[in-house]
Design a protein around this motif. Structure first.
Motif, PDB file in Angstrom:
ATOM      1  N   ASP A  30       9.822 -55.620 -12.141  1.00 30.03           N
ATOM      2  CA  ASP A  30      10.514 -55.027 -13.294  1.00 30.03           C
ATOM      3  C   ASP A  30      10.028 -55.655 -14.607  1.00 30.03           C
TER       4      ASP A  30
ATOM      5  N   LYS B 134       6.666 -54.260 -15.473  1.00 30.93           N
ATOM      6  CA  LYS B 134       6.778 -52.888 -15.989  1.00 30.93           C
ATOM      7  C   LYS B 134       7.096 -52.910 -17.486  1.00 30.93           C
ATOM      8  N   GLN B 135       7.954 -53.839 -17.876  1.00 31.39           N
ATOM      9  CA  GLN B 135       8.278 -53.966 -19.303  1.00 31.39           C
ATOM     10  C   GLN B 135       7.072 -54.475 -20.095  1.00 31.39           C
TER      11      GLN B 135
END
Length: 526
Positions: A514, A517-518
């Motif tokens: 996650d 992804k950022q």
């Protein structure tokens, strides 16, 4: 790739590595292992000859680490330069009468360096120069000091002596600086790592050949960042059980390449640095070179070929990590040579043959056979390896393959390395000053790069839960990657991965995915 560490001031971390034992217990017994013993060194007329400090005859207060074994030594700094009578002596055999450029690799507290003077003597030549004080606050902690005056050596046996002279302070002040402790309670006295000898004409030719071989790493700069993954012998499966090294063949066969490539694509990585031979010398594919030495360490499935093809579907390139030391004794036997005359020639021949076979097998489809060759500064360098031969072997099938001989806290180990390769642990990416990369600089000939981990090197799970956490927040990682992008610094960040790579369960920590992804959205815009 070993230990985790929190974000600390760079110098504190580096200096803490340089912890020196006070005495050498083995030396007290009057016994010196042949690996450590002084001997006569044959100088190569057209190459750089490296001689470790611990291979010198030591007199006065000088001492080295308490590890007199044929294995390689991390803490083998020579220290104890307390008086003018503390002298290192080497014996070399020159092929003919010639002048040699001398480089000395050393470190120490800046106050000690500022007040010290090197004296190097052989026969009728004495070279005296002020010790240099680093004008950088980053790595490397050790510096290479080329003496301005060459040393004239006769044909045959020569004796080279090194000492510190003309200390500017009093003896009490010198003793106080040698025993001064940093915030971690460690001392950082003047310490010698090695000397290097080369004819000036040969050094010019070496640098020219190395420059002609340099890889163009613009694709890494444009790609911004990649993933590092440790398919490592000590890695723990998602639900526990035997580690990778205990079931290597089975887990290679289990590896779901499509699931892996899809997950890597989610992170926005432009390349994957995949570990091969870490902890053990198992190889995730075929290798005639390894099989000829000892069957049972290779795989029928060519996982490397499949990874190349699977990642290529997402425009992601594959590069390989290789550790030429860990677990080598189980494959090769006595890696470095034992007995009365230790000889690493066979080991070098194996590495050259292995690199060449891998490079020729995959050609330009593989970004590089050895983008990260681990433990070179701490270990391989000590053996005075044929760097040029190794680099040529790595580039045999792909002339544009970047080569990274890991240097850790040292300057570049050889002109034949393309990338700065150093264990950044979990620390913030370090933007190195441009002066280090200039001609004559400590990192001359290399392109800056940063290698680090987010949640560790190898997987840590318990009952289906990832127990290691990211070192920083998503916001901090975004800031790190943005700063690196502005500096054209390619980052390769390790996400700890379970060795059982399957779509049936997570093999990366979902929290880390996650965060990446950022990072992808912030740095790459999608």
């Amino acid at each position: 790739m070993k230990k985790q560490s929190k974000l600390l001031p760079v110098l504190v971390v580096l200096i803490s590595v340089l912890t020196f034992p006070a005495v050498v217990a083995f030396a007290k017994q009057g016994v010196v292992h042949p690996y450590w013993a002084p001997r006569t060194w044959q100088l190569r007329p057209d190459d750089i000859t490296t001689i470790m400090g611990f291979r010198a005859k030591l007199s006065g207060n000088l001492a080295h680490a308490d590890r007199p074994t044929p294995t390689v030594v991390n803490n083998a700094f020579v220290r104890g330069f307390n008086t003018d009578e503390d002298i290192m002596t080497w014996e070399v055999d020159a092929p003919y009468r010639a002048s040699y450029t001398i480089a000395v690799l050393y470190t120490g507290d800046k106050e000690i360096l500022a007040q010290s003077t090197l004296e190097v003597t052989s026969a009728t030549t004495t070279v005296t120069e002020k010790v240099k004080v680093p004008n950088w606050e980053t790595r490397p902690a050790f510096q290479r000091h080329y003496l301005k005056q060459n040393l004239l050596l006769k044909k045959g046996i020569n004796t080279i002596r090194l000492r510190l002279v003309n200390f500017q302070g009093t003896q009490a002040e010198r003793d106080a600086l040698n025993n001064k402790r940093n915030a971690k309670g460690k001392t950082n006295p003047f310490a010698i790592w090695s000397i290097e000898l080369v004819r000036p004409e040969a050094l010019v030719a070496i640098k020219a050949r190395a420059k002609a071989m340099k890889a163009d790493v613009q694709w890494m700069v444009d790609g911004k960042y990649g993933l590092f993954v440790h398919f490592s012998s000590g890695s723990t499966p998602f639900l526990g059980g035997p580690r990778l090294g205990q079931q290597y063949q089975r887990l290679v066969d289990l590896f779901d390449v499509d699931a892996f490539a899809d997950k890597v694509a989610e992170t926005g990585a432009s390349w994957v640095c995949f570990t091969c031979a870490h902890g053990t010398q198992h190889w995730p594919g075929p290798s005639n070179t390894i099989d000829q030495i000892k069957p049972g360490f290779t795989c029928k499935r060519d996982l490397i070929r499949e990874l190349i093809d699977g990642l290529a579907k997402h425009d992601i390139r594959l590069m390989l990590y290789y550790n030429p030391n860990s677990g080598m004794e189980n494959l090769y036997g006595d890696t470095y040579g034992n007995g009365e005359t230790p000889d690493p020639t066979g080991y070098f021949n194996f590495l050259e043959a292995h690199f060449r076979e891998v490079s020729l097998r995959y050609g330009e489809d593989l970004a590089t056979t050895a983008g990260y060759v681990d433990d070179c500064g701490w270990k391989v360098y000590q053996l005075d390896p044929p760097w040029e031969k190794l680099a040529k072997a790595i580039k045999a099938g792909n002339p544009n393959a970047p080569v990274g001989f890991s240097q850790n806290i040292f300057p570049n180990l050889t002109p034949f390395t393309d990338l700065v390769v150093s264990d950044g642990a979990g620390r913030e990416p370090e933007i190195l000053p441009a002066v280090l990369f200039e001609e004559g600089g400590q990192l001359e000939g290399q392109y800056p790069a940063h290698w680090c981990f987010m949640d560790g090197w190898s997987s840590r799970t318990r009952n289906g839960t990832f127990t290691a956490k990211p070192q920083f927040s998503a916001e901090q990682y975004i800031e790190f990657f943005e700063k690196a992008d502005e500096a054209n610094l390619p980052i390769t960040i390790n996400l700890s991965m379970t060795p059982d790579v399957t779509s049936k369960h997570p093999f990366f920590n979902p929290v880390c995915i996650d965060i990446m992804k950022q990072v992808r959205k912030a740095v790459k815009g999608y």
